[in-house]
Scaffold this motif. Structure first.
Motif, short mmCIF file in Angstrom:
data_model
loop_
_atom_site.label_atom_id
_atom_site.label_comp_id
_atom_site.label_asym_id
_atom_site.label_seq_id
_atom_site.Cartn_x
_atom_site.Cartn_y
_atom_site.Cartn_z
N UNK A 103 -1.10 3.05 -7.00
CA UNK A 103 -1.86 2.40 -8.22
C UNK A 103 -1.19 1.25 -8.80
N UNK A 104 -0.09 0.75 -7.94
CA UNK A 104 0.83 -0.20 -8.15
C UNK A 104 0.20 -1.58 -7.86
N UNK A 105 1.22 -2.36 -7.42
CA UNK A 105 0.63 -3.92 -7.04
C UNK A 105 -0.01 -3.76 -5.40
N UNK A 106 0.40 -2.91 -4.78
CA UNK A 106 -0.10 -2.44 -3.32
C UNK A 106 -1.54 -1.41 -3.48
N UNK A 107 -2.58 -2.24 -3.70
CA UNK A 107 -3.76 -1.39 -3.99
C UNK A 107 -4.66 -1.08 -2.70
N UNK A 108 -4.04 -1.38 -1.63
CA UNK A 108 -4.43 -0.92 -0.39
C UNK A 108 -5.88 -1.69 -0.08
N UNK A 109 -6.22 -2.84 -0.75
CA UNK A 109 -7.33 -3.66 0.02
C UNK A 109 -6.77 -4.67 0.96
N UNK A 110 -5.49 -4.66 0.96
CA UNK A 110 -5.15 -5.58 2.23
C UNK A 110 -5.28 -4.86 3.58
N UNK A 111 -5.34 -6.05 4.51
CA UNK A 111 -5.50 -5.40 5.88
C UNK A 111 -4.62 -4.68 6.57
N UNK A 112 -4.86 -3.51 6.89
CA UNK A 112 -3.72 -2.69 7.59
C UNK A 112 -3.80 -2.72 8.95
N UNK A 113 -3.48 -1.76 9.80
CA UNK A 113 -3.53 -1.79 11.17
C UNK A 113 -4.87 -1.98 11.67
N UNK A 114 -5.23 -2.87 12.84
CA UNK A 114 -6.25 -3.25 13.31
C UNK A 114 -7.20 -3.91 12.33
N UNK A 115 -7.02 -4.20 11.32
CA UNK A 115 -7.46 -5.16 10.29
C UNK A 115 -8.30 -4.24 9.24
N UNK A 116 -8.13 -2.79 9.36
CA UNK A 116 -8.57 -1.94 8.53
C UNK A 116 -7.76 -1.67 7.15
N UNK A 117 -8.55 -1.85 5.98
CA UNK A 117 -7.75 -1.77 4.96
C UNK A 117 -6.87 -0.33 4.78
N UNK A 118 -5.95 -0.39 4.10
CA UNK A 118 -5.07 0.98 3.76
C UNK A 118 -5.89 2.22 3.17
N UNK A 119 -6.79 1.61 2.23
CA UNK A 119 -7.65 2.96 1.62
C UNK A 119 -8.53 3.47 2.52
N UNK A 120 -9.09 2.79 3.51
CA UNK A 120 -10.05 3.44 4.39
C UNK A 120 -9.10 4.02 5.72
N UNK A 121 -8.06 3.66 5.63
CA UNK A 121 -7.05 4.48 6.51
C UNK A 121 -6.86 5.69 5.98
N UNK A 122 -6.40 5.76 4.53
CA UNK A 122 -6.27 7.00 4.17
C UNK A 122 -7.36 7.91 3.95
#
Length: 246
Positions: A103-122
């Motif tokens: 819920x902070x600054x890292x909202x999970x919308x940035x690209x994660x591994x393989x270009x998939x955002x963190x929220x979709x990885x979760x």
């Protein structure tokens, strides 16, 4: 699975073990048992040789099936909210709660591994936890339905472009599938050396089992002979006693 995806993509957190168990029980009762039985009844009534009255009843059963699905989703949503309320009360003064939930600054919308955002990885990780808890192995048709569900959810949350980039793209979808179930990326065949070793071990085990069976069979036959001989001796002895003291 939609509930697990919702927890990761919308709530931006990992589902707890108790939460996964609660959602699994709700889905097993309302979606699998109630909804599944209603679906079979509807399919039976919608047979080609059925009457108009049967098809009319099938439409009513279909409405009940849709209501059961909606009820399962509502109960799952209530279970998720109850879990979050409990965790909020437990960690009201914990400064790390917002970071753990994203819920902070890292909202999970940035690209994660393989270009998939963190929220979709979760979301994929939560689905993986659900599959492990339920002990389920998805078929090809079930994976197709999961892809359709993710397509709809990603389109609703991030738009059609994001869904085309993450779900409809085969490469990214295969990466998401691997997060949900790592068995899809395991080698399907063992190497030739491993196969040969397994064959040799199995053959040796079979030879030992045959030897043990042969020995046990001989012991059994010997025991049967001794029993027959002992019964014969008992019979002769009783006959001699009866004749002598008659």
């Amino acid at each position: 699975m939609t509930a697990m995806c919702y927890v990761g993509a919308i709530r931006r957190r990992r589902a707890t073990r108790g939460e996964t168990a609660c959602v699994a029980k709700i889905c097993e009762r309302w979606s699998a048992r109630v909804g599944g039985r209603l679906g079979r009844v509807r399919a039976s009534l919608e047979a080609e040789d059925g009457s108009a009255a049967a098809r009319a009843v099938a439409r009513e059963v279909g409405k009940c099936e849709a209501e059961a699905t909606a009820l399962a989703r509502r109960f799952a949503h209530e279970a998720i909210e109850a879990t979050e309320a409990f965790e909020t009360r437990e960690a009201a003064d914990d400064a790390t709660t917002s970071e753990a939930r994203g819920d902070g600054d890292g909202d999970g919308d940035g690209d994660g591994v393989n270009g998939i955002p963190e929220k979709w990885r979760m979301a994929c990780g939560n689905v993986n936890g659900y599959l492990e808890y339920a002990g389920a192995t998805l078929t090809f048709e079930e994976w197709a339905r999961v892809r359709e569900a993710f397509d709809a959810v990603v389109t609703e949350v991030d738009g059609d472009d994001a869904s085309a980039r993450y779900v409809r793209d085969d490469g990214n979808w295969n990466a998401m599938k691997a997060m949900m179930d790592d068995s899809v990326v395991r080698p399907r065949r063992l190497s030739q050396v491993e196969n040969n070793a397994r064959y040799a071990n199995a053959k040796a085990e079979l030879d030992e089992a045959k030897k043990a069976w042969k020995e046990a069979n001989e012991i059994y036959k010997d025991a049967r002979r001794r029993i027959k001989q002992a019964r014969h001796e008992v019979h002769k002895t009783r006959k001699a006693v009866r004749i002598e003291y008659r």
